[in-house]
Design an enzyme around this catalytic site. Sequence first.
Site, mmCIF file in Angstrom:
data_model
loop_
_atom_site.group_PDB
_atom_site.id
_atom_site.type_symbol
_atom_site.label_atom_id
_atom_site.label_comp_id
_atom_site.label_asym_id
_atom_site.label_seq_id
_atom_site.Cartn_x
_atom_site.Cartn_y
_atom_site.Cartn_z
ATOM 1 N N GLY A 147 -32.995 -10.878 -16.897
ATOM 2 C CA GLY A 147 -32.077 -9.749 -16.799
ATOM 3 C C GLY A 147 -31.751 -9.139 -18.147
ATOM 4 N N ASP A 194 -27.735 -3.503 -24.548
ATOM 5 C CA ASP A 194 -26.708 -2.714 -25.229
ATOM 6 C C ASP A 194 -25.865 -3.652 -26.094
ATOM 7 O OD1 ASP A 194 -26.300 -3.380 -22.438
ATOM 8 O OD2 ASP A 194 -24.270 -2.627 -22.636
ATOM 9 N N ARG A 220 -33.810 -16.495 -13.775
ATOM 10 C CA ARG A 220 -33.316 -15.110 -13.751
ATOM 11 C C ARG A 220 -33.818 -14.415 -15.011
ATOM 12 N NH1 ARG A 220 -30.024 -10.816 -13.910
ATOM 13 N NH2 ARG A 220 -28.516 -10.667 -15.609
ATOM 14 N N ARG A 266 -37.881 -3.488 -10.463
ATOM 15 C CA ARG A 266 -38.429 -4.338 -11.510
ATOM 16 C C ARG A 266 -39.267 -5.458 -10.902
ATOM 17 N NH1 ARG A 266 -33.966 -4.395 -15.891
ATOM 18 N NH2 ARG A 266 -34.862 -2.581 -16.887
ATOM 19 N N GLU A 276 -23.269 -10.641 -18.944
ATOM 20 C CA GLU A 276 -24.082 -10.178 -17.808
ATOM 21 C C GLU A 276 -23.296 -10.520 -16.547
ATOM 22 O OE1 GLU A 276 -26.473 -12.997 -15.929
ATOM 23 O OE2 GLU A 276 -24.433 -13.668 -16.384
ATOM 24 N N ARG A 326 -33.086 -5.136 3.506
ATOM 25 C CA ARG A 326 -32.211 -4.411 2.569
ATOM 26 C C ARG A 326 -32.956 -3.879 1.332
ATOM 27 N NH1 ARG A 326 -26.314 -5.364 2.626
ATOM 28 N NH2 ARG A 326 -25.907 -6.256 4.636
ATOM 29 N N HIS A 349 -30.839 -12.456 5.456
ATOM 30 C CA HIS A 349 -31.151 -11.602 4.307
ATOM 31 C C HIS A 349 -32.592 -11.715 3.845
ATOM 32 C CE1 HIS A 349 -27.041 -13.341 4.153
ATOM 33 N NE2 HIS A 349 -26.732 -12.065 4.242
HETATM 34 N N1 HPA Z 1 -21.721 -5.864 -18.992
HETATM 35 C C1 HPA Z 1 -22.133 -6.551 -17.938
HETATM 36 N N2 HPA Z 1 -23.411 -6.706 -17.627
HETATM 37 C C2 HPA Z 1 -24.307 -6.141 -18.421
HETATM 38 C C3 HPA Z 1 -23.947 -5.411 -19.543
HETATM 39 C C4 HPA Z 1 -22.581 -5.270 -19.837
HETATM 40 O O1 HPA Z 1 -22.177 -4.622 -20.817
HETATM 41 N N3 HPA Z 1 -25.092 -4.958 -20.133
HETATM 42 C C5 HPA Z 1 -26.123 -5.426 -19.384
HETATM 43 N N4 HPA Z 1 -25.658 -6.131 -18.358
#
Ligand code: HPA
Length: 231
Positions: A89, A200, A87, A24, A175, A43, A4
Amino acid sequence: MTPHNEAKIGDIAKNVLMPGDPLRAKHIADTFLDDVKLVNTVRNMNAYTGKYKGKMVTIMPSGMGCASIGIYSYELFKFYDVDNIIRIGTAGSYSKDLDLYDLVLAEESYSLSSYAKIQGYDSNIIKSSEILNKKIIDVSNDKKVTKARIHTTDVFYFDEDISDLYNNKKCVCTEMESFALFYNALKLNKNATSILTISDNLVTNKRASIEERQTAFDDMIKIALDAIVNL
Ligand code: HPA
């Protein structure tokens, strides 16, 4: 080389930043690094090695989920002799108090993922690296960073019991990768942690726009890179 990753051993730095998204990773390399070299294209998980404030760092994407980050981070630790992976994210918040763009430092991950269990690990909780966490807090200055337990889920499209995860399991956000990353670090005696930007809120249903995400993401990247410079 691995199935990989086509990078040569010396092409990967000891310290790696791992966003989920390959685009990103490119953005980080283009915006923050000098003397950049593309070291993997297998990949389209394009990885870049360059210098940040004079220190070598590799940016390698993880893809989504425990299975994907499990492969890439294992190979980096085991075959490329990487010492530290941070990480970077996004996460969904379980609390009204943890708003869009807030930063969370994952002190530990709770998960029902089978990733560690299959390998004989007998707990649903894995800690991140205290050394990396301390560096991150040290360089975050006036930026608020909430150090807390997070939830790593294997399933994105699922009506989770948020109240149980927040009130009983004590997870502040969700996450999909940290649990496998932390397990690999534990197993191979290396260091890993995750910094997450809230993209979110699963209680208020507020969601960041794509442009807004980028700005907040850049704050998090700078913190992660500064932590690496200070290692
Ligand atoms: N769920 C899982 N992973 C995520 C979410 C979520 O609502 N938002 C950003 N990463």
